[in-house]
Motif scaffolding. Structure first.
Motif, PDB file in Angstrom:
ATOM      1  N   VAL A 213       0.873  -1.171   0.000  1.00  0.00           N
ATOM      2  CA  VAL A 213       0.000   0.000   0.000  1.00  0.00           C
ATOM      3  C   VAL A 213       0.908   1.217   0.000  1.00  0.00           C
ATOM      4  N   HIS A 214       0.679   2.132  -0.928  1.00  0.00           N
ATOM      5  CA  HIS A 214       1.533   3.319  -0.982  1.00  0.00           C
ATOM      6  C   HIS A 214       0.684   4.565  -1.203  1.00  0.00           C
TER       7      HIS A 214
ATOM      8  N   GLU B 253       4.178   3.599   2.923  1.00  0.00           N
ATOM      9  CA  GLU B 253       4.630   2.403   2.198  1.00  0.00           C
ATOM     10  C   GLU B 253       4.501   1.244   3.178  1.00  0.00           C
ATOM     11  N   VAL B 254       3.420   0.464   3.033  1.00  0.00           N
ATOM     12  CA  VAL B 254       3.095  -0.570   4.004  1.00  0.00           C
ATOM     13  C   VAL B 254       2.797  -1.876   3.272  1.00  0.00           C
ATOM     14  N   PRO B 255       3.316  -3.005   3.759  1.00  0.00           N
ATOM     15  CA  PRO B 255       2.959  -4.288   3.148  1.00  0.00           C
ATOM     16  C   PRO B 255       1.478  -4.597   3.360  1.00  0.00           C
ATOM     17  N   VAL B 256       0.817  -5.128   2.346  1.00  0.00           N
ATOM     18  CA  VAL B 256      -0.571  -5.536   2.520  1.00  0.00           C
ATOM     19  C   VAL B 256      -0.611  -6.879   3.237  1.00  0.00           C
ATOM     20  N   ILE B 257      -1.706  -7.117   3.927  1.00  0.00           N
ATOM     21  CA  ILE B 257      -1.946  -8.426   4.533  1.00  0.00           C
ATOM     22  C   ILE B 257      -3.308  -8.899   4.048  1.00  0.00           C
TER      23      ILE B 257
ATOM     24  N   LYS C 165      -0.343   2.854   9.634  1.00  0.00           N
ATOM     25  CA  LYS C 165      -0.375   1.750  10.585  1.00  0.00           C
ATOM     26  C   LYS C 165      -1.514   0.805  10.257  1.00  0.00           C
ATOM     27  N   ILE C 166      -1.321  -0.474  10.542  1.00  0.00           N
ATOM     28  CA  ILE C 166      -2.400  -1.449  10.435  1.00  0.00           C
ATOM     29  C   ILE C 166      -2.940  -1.703  11.833  1.00  0.00           C
ATOM     30  N   LYS C 167      -4.253  -1.515  11.990  1.00  0.00           N
ATOM     31  CA  LYS C 167      -4.889  -1.706  13.282  1.00  0.00           C
ATOM     32  C   LYS C 167      -5.985  -2.764  13.156  1.00  0.00           C
ATOM     33  N   TYR C 168      -6.332  -3.354  14.303  1.00  0.00           N
ATOM     34  CA  TYR C 168      -7.268  -4.474  14.315  1.00  0.00           C
ATOM     35  C   TYR C 168      -8.456  -4.148  15.211  1.00  0.00           C
ATOM     36  N   TYR C 169      -9.659  -4.369  14.669  1.00  0.00           N
ATOM     37  CA  TYR C 169     -10.888  -4.075  15.384  1.00  0.00           C
ATOM     38  C   TYR C 169     -11.701  -5.358  15.550  1.00  0.00           C
ATOM     39  N   ARG C 170     -12.177  -5.568  16.769  1.00  0.00           N
ATOM     40  CA  ARG C 170     -12.967  -6.748  17.090  1.00  0.00           C
ATOM     41  C   ARG C 170     -14.443  -6.360  17.214  1.00  0.00           C
ATOM     42  N   TYR C 171     -15.312  -7.149  16.585  1.00  0.00           N
ATOM     43  CA  TYR C 171     -16.743  -6.913  16.609  1.00  0.00           C
ATOM     44  C   TYR C 171     -17.420  -7.897  17.549  1.00  0.00           C
ATOM     45  N   THR C 172     -18.256  -7.376  18.456  1.00  0.00           N
ATOM     46  CA  THR C 172     -18.920  -8.195  19.460  1.00  0.00           C
ATOM     47  C   THR C 172     -20.408  -7.890  19.469  1.00  0.00           C
ATOM     48  N   PHE C 173     -21.230  -8.940  19.366  1.00  0.00           N
ATOM     49  CA  PHE C 173     -22.675  -8.761  19.407  1.00  0.00           C
ATOM     50  C   PHE C 173     -23.103  -8.375  20.819  1.00  0.00           C
TER      51      PHE C 173
END
Length: 241
Positions: free
Chosen positions: A121-122, A131-135, A168-176
């Motif tokens: 990603v650029h 300039e970040v590697p994709v996942i 930055k790559i960040k992670y979000y958790r979804y909870t019912f």
């Protein structure tokens, strides 16, 4: 002023999406308009549109937020988010993302290109190079909303979602959380309510989505330490874009 309307919700396995043709199972075009508040103060309005692009299999998710009243002293322009993505296996694969804070300055703007072939990603974020590697499964702030919607409509939990924010790559958790009948400007709607947050963070977003409207977001609240910040309330909905 930053006003970001996030679609942050997942569907319990016991909730079934509305009937639809196979081509429409994951996504369908729509336009939704919202009133935006901060605390008890009305600060703006927002318009979200999901539409098909001219290229087959490509979609556009765009939101525009306009400040009103006293909030115009801080933000007089139109805040825009725009994501272009391909829909593959009922999941968005971002191609480009733009964020414009509505001013002539670029110090808060973001422009990203996703090069899946090279695995990068650029672009630029707040005048700094990115300039970040994709996942696998990586989303931008707008395509993530489409991802949640697509999984809702196909009866799949979003789970943990990765999103690029600036560089930055960040992670979000979804909870019912619950099911709730919600009174809105367009009538009373049955909704499913979800919480989205990063693990260990005191910031969260609570979202209400209506199965009757294809799980479109009808209300959202951003909270920090339990205190409400920005809120969005649906005022108009049109299917088909």
């Amino acid at each position: 002023m930053r006003i970001v309307t996030l679609s942050l919700v997942a569907l319990m396995s016991t909730v079934r999406p509305p009937s639809a043709d196979a081509a429409e199972a994951a996504l369908a075009p729509f336009v939704a308009e919202y009133d935006v508040r901060y605390g008890r103060m009305a600060v703006g309005n927002s318009r979200t549109e999901l539409s098909r692009a001219a290229q087959p299999g490509r979609w556009i998710f765009e939101s525009r937020t306009t400040a009103t009243g006293l909030a115009r002293i801080i933000a007089s322009g139109i805040l825009k988010q725009h994501s272009t993505f391909d829909l593959e296996a009922a999941a968005p694969r971002p191609q480009s993302y733009l964020f414009d804070d509505g001013t002539d300055r670029t110090s808060h703007d973001v422009s990203l290109e996703f090069d899946w072939r090279s695995g990068r990603v650029h672009g630029t974020a707040e005048d700094e190079p990115v300039e970040v590697p994709v996942i696998p499964g990586l989303q931008d702030a707008a395509s993530m909303q489409a991802l949640v919607l697509a999984r809702l409509r196909t009866g799949t939990e979003p789970g943990m979602v990765s999103m690029i924010e600036k560089d930055k790559i960040k992670y979000y958790r979804y909870t019912f959380l619950r099911r709730e009948n919600l009174k809105t400007a367009i009538g009373e709607l049955e909704t499913v309510v979800y919480r989205s947050a990063r693990d260990g963070s005191d910031r969260e977003t609570i979202s209400w989505h209506a199965p009757k409207l294809g799980f479109t977001l009808v209300q959202a609240e951003q909270r920090t330490d339990g205190k409400r910040g920005f809120q969005t309330y649906i005022r108009k909905y049109q299917q088909g874009g």
